[in-house]
Design an enzyme around this catalytic site. Structure first.
Site, PDB file in Angstrom:
ATOM      1  N   GLU A  28      28.822  15.293  13.570  1.00 48.72           N
ATOM      2  CA  GLU A  28      28.027  14.101  13.921  1.00 48.72           C
ATOM      3  C   GLU A  28      26.531  14.398  13.843  1.00 48.72           C
ATOM      4  O   GLU A  28      25.750  13.983  14.706  1.00 48.72           O
ATOM      5  CB  GLU A  28      28.403  13.573  15.315  1.00 48.72           C
ATOM      6  CG  GLU A  28      29.875  13.256  15.490  1.00 48.72           C
ATOM      7  CD  GLU A  28      30.350  12.031  14.725  1.00 48.72           C
ATOM      8  OE1 GLU A  28      29.543  11.396  14.018  1.00 48.72           O
ATOM      9  OE2 GLU A  28      31.550  11.726  14.818  1.00 48.72           O
TER      10      GLU A  28
ATOM     11  N   CYS B 120      35.196  -0.956   1.707  1.00 47.47           N
ATOM     12  CA  CYS B 120      34.565  -0.693   0.416  1.00 47.47           C
ATOM     13  C   CYS B 120      33.294  -1.550   0.290  1.00 47.47           C
ATOM     14  O   CYS B 120      33.017  -2.402   1.140  1.00 47.47           O
ATOM     15  CB  CYS B 120      35.541  -1.006  -0.715  1.00 47.47           C
ATOM     16  SG  CYS B 120      35.856  -2.765  -0.912  1.00 47.47           S
TER      17      CYS B 120
HETATM   18 ZN    ZN Z   1      37.732  -3.445   0.257  1.00 41.57          ZN
END
Ligand code: ZN
Ligand code: ADP
Length: 215
Positions: free
Chosen positions: A89, A183
């Site tokens: 992190e 995405c």
């Molecule tokens: Zn997607």
């Protein structure tokens, strides 16, 4: 990784949440330990996902780590005999971490960094852009888009089930939001509905005081 530990260098494991960065960091650390390297693990104290002193992946793997508040503290905690420094992190650490990891690599330490590369708006997160630039090796991992099943590169932040608007703070006290891997096509950031005010910008110091939970 096939390399001699006498050579210092920086490797970054970056990518979206759920892409397997913590799993990969843990895998590399375990292999370094099998090779009998002296390893120190750190994580930002802002990451409360697995308690204060452990790196925990979403599949449940875990490994002990030292939680630090910033780059200066981390530098003071590194032992002179350490061969490998791993930080999870890393996007939550201050910009000083860039100089600290360069300093370590110059002193022949293998530095393994894992961190989310973009915030929920798709902007570079904290010091990650500079770390990617100075690293010898960069691996960009992908998750699976929960909307369409394509490789996911973006962090989708939801507030009350709806995409968080652009003006929402990047790190929010109270942890109202949740995150999904998506995405590029499925990633949604509604435009700001009002101008950002100073009150929206949560300083690191405020976040500390409130023991921030960010997702
Ligand atoms: Zn997607
Ligand atoms: P990161 O550190 O990048 O957030 P972790 O190493 O903690 O990732 O977790 C990776 C694991 O998360 C995967 O092996 C898988 O079991 C789980 N996972 C949950 N949601 C997803 C997703 N949308 N895409 C891929 N893996 C997912």
């Amino acid at each position: 990784m096939h390399r001699r530990t006498s050579d210092g260098w920086i490797e970054v494991i970056s990518g979206v949440m759920f892409s397997g960065k913590s799993e990969e960091l843990i895998r590399r650390v375990r292999r370094a330990e099998i090779a009998r390297r002296r390893v120190q693990l750190f994580k930002s104290r802002l990451d409360t996902r697995g308690g204060t002193a452990q790196i925990v992946s979403h599949d449940g793997s875990e490994i002990d780590a030292h939680a630090v508040s910033g780059s200066r503290e981390l530098r003071e905690l590194v032992h002179p005999e350490t061969d490998v420094v791993a930080i999870d992190e890393v996007q939550f650490l201050d910009d000083g971490i860039v100089e600290v990891v360069q300093w370590l690599a110059d002193r022949k330490v293998r530095v393994i960094l894992a961190g989310t590369d973009m915030d929920f708006r798709g902007e570079p997160f904290g010091p990650i852009g500079r770390l990617l630039a100075v690293a010898e090796v960069v691996d960009k991992l992908h998750a699976i888009c929960v909307q369409c099943g394509a490789p996911a590169s973006r962090n989708q932040r939801l507030v009350d089930g709806e995409p968080a608007p652009a003006e929402a703070p990047v790190i929010e006290v109270g942890g109202h939001g949740m995150y999904e891997a998506r995405c590029r096509d499925c990633h949604e950031v509604p435009p700001a509905t009002r101008h950002q005010t100073e009150l929206d910008i949560v300083s690191e110091a405020d976040a500390w005081a409130a023991r921030v939970q960010y997702w």
